[in-house]
Design an enzyme around this catalytic site. Structure first.
Site, short mmCIF file in Angstrom:
data_model
loop_
_atom_site.label_atom_id
_atom_site.label_comp_id
_atom_site.label_asym_id
_atom_site.label_seq_id
_atom_site.Cartn_x
_atom_site.Cartn_y
_atom_site.Cartn_z
N ARG A 198 -7.36 0.07 -5.30
CA ARG A 198 -6.35 -0.75 -4.61
C ARG A 198 -6.57 -2.22 -4.93
NH1 ARG A 198 -1.81 -2.47 -3.07
NH2 ARG A 198 -1.63 -3.50 -1.06
N THR A 216 0.23 2.00 -8.17
CA THR A 216 -0.23 3.27 -8.74
C THR A 216 0.83 3.83 -9.67
OG1 THR A 216 -1.50 3.73 -6.74
CG2 THR A 216 -1.10 5.57 -8.22
N GLU A 244 0.80 -1.22 0.00
CA GLU A 244 0.00 0.00 0.00
C GLU A 244 0.84 1.28 0.00
OE1 GLU A 244 -3.80 -0.10 2.22
OE2 GLU A 244 -3.13 -2.02 3.01
N ASP A 287 7.61 -4.56 -10.86
CA ASP A 287 6.85 -4.32 -9.63
C ASP A 287 6.61 -5.66 -8.95
OD1 ASP A 287 5.13 -3.38 -7.63
OD2 ASP A 287 3.37 -3.43 -8.93
N GLN A 329 3.49 -6.94 0.25
CA GLN A 329 3.06 -7.63 1.45
C GLN A 329 4.14 -8.62 1.89
OE1 GLN A 329 0.34 -6.58 2.73
NE2 GLN A 329 -0.79 -5.66 1.05
#
Length: 348
Positions: free
Chosen positions: A178, A50, A45, A200, A204
């Site tokens: 998200r 993004t 997050e 990417d 987590q």
């Protein structure tokens, strides 16, 4: 009897085809050799996905129809899921909704809405009423004690548009959506004189074991930090502060031999949320040693220095502050990164 070998000559057409294939292979090899390979790292997050979406919008093909369907369904499901979280947390925190909304909340929780088609006119009306309840807003303001995306307020405000049958997500809708990264995603694109490949990987904890295979042949590192999350907890572990996790991860990454002498961009993301939050919650809540005032520039500089202090002089680090959801401003950010990489690639 002996074997007979064909002595048939290769036709002119076949010869040309073979030559074309060889030229293409040589061209592809040359492009691969000139490609700048960048790995994008950060905690869950922080804004990595993004950033990838922005790269697609600005330098690649953007989104196709399949993407629009996926994001539409995800956005609708998330609206239902996030309202469920707010109602559950209201119960845990013993915050009672206004009397006329209590039955709506109870029924909403019983039905456990979560599928895109569950966001129908009836549930939309219920969410509108619940979101207008001042006590639900109180729960939302306490979201640092549980896990809830900041963007959910945007979708609640836009729900009437999102529920429409003809709804097609806008770029902003998609950028704010998200979807946790699982596995490895990459994007190739040309930015001025540099051909980039950006990788990417999931942020987590459960995804981090997959990173190691992508460390050893990268040219640069982009490490993204969610500056506004200094008072929030990890999604996967509500006992751990997100900023502390980001600092710990950054320190461990900088010790990996594969990254020795590799240039790094420290991308300080979500500064819009950071500047808004700092008015209400001091960074002293996490960093009691900070002696300055709550000026956003001073606080951001302090956080930046916290990361710089974790690396030795062998690392080249360049810091940029940004808001990854702002497409117009991100073009300038990518130009700065491009310039930095072009300058430092000569030193490697």
């Amino acid at each position: 009897m002996g074997c007979k070998f064909s002595t048939k000559k290769i036709s002119q057409k076949d010869s040309k085809r073979n030559k074309d294939i060889e030229i293409r292979l040589q061209s592809d090899y040359k492009k691969e050799q000139n490609k700048t390979k960048i790995i994008l790292l950060g905690t869950g997050e922080s804004g990595k996905s993004t950033l990838i979406k922005q790269l697609s919008l600005l330098f690649s093909n953007g989104f196709d129809e399949d993407d629009f369907v996926t994001y539409r369904d995800t956005i609708r499901s998330n609206i239902l899921f996030h309202m469920n979280i707010l109602l559950q947390e209201a119960t845990k925190l013993k915050i009672k909704l206004e009397e006329q909304n209590q039955l709506i909340a109870e029924n909403f929780l019983k039905k456990e809405y979560c599928l895109p088609n569950d966001l129908n006119p009836e549930t939309t009306e219920q969410i509108n009423l619940l979101w207008k309840d001042p006590n639900i807003r109180k729960v939302y303001d306490l979201r640092s004690s549980f896990s809830l995306p900041d963007s959910c307020s945007y979708y609640f405000d836009e729900i009437d548009r999102i529920v429409a049958q003809e709804y097609k997500p806008t770029s902003k809708d998609i950028l704010l959506c998200r979807i946790p990264t699982t596995g490895i995603n990459s994007i190739d694109f040309q930015n001025k004189d540099l051909l980039w490949e950006v990788i990417d990987v999931g942020g987590q904890r459960s995804e981090r074991r997959k990173w190691i295979d992508h460390f050893y042949d990268v040219d640069f590192l982009i490490y993204i930090v969610a500056t506004s999350e200094y008072d929030q907890k990890l999604f996967e572990d509500l006992t751990v502060n997100r900023m502390e996790e980001s600092l710990t991860m950054f320190q461990s990454i900088m010790k990996i031999p594969a990254f020795a002498n590799k240039p790094c961009v420290l991308l300080l993301n979500k500064i819009d949320l950071f500047e808004e939050k700092i008015k209400k919650i001091s960074i002293k809540s996490l960093f009691p040693e900070y002696l300055g005032d709550d000026d956003p520039t001073s606080c951001l500089k302090f956080i930046e220095q916290k990361f710089f202090d974790l690396v030795d002089n062998s690392h080249q680090i360049f810091s940029i502050s940004c808001c990854a959801t702002e497409t117009d401003k991100m073009r300038d950010v990518f130009d700065q990164i491009n310039k930095y990489f072009a300058q430092n690639s000569k030193k490697i």
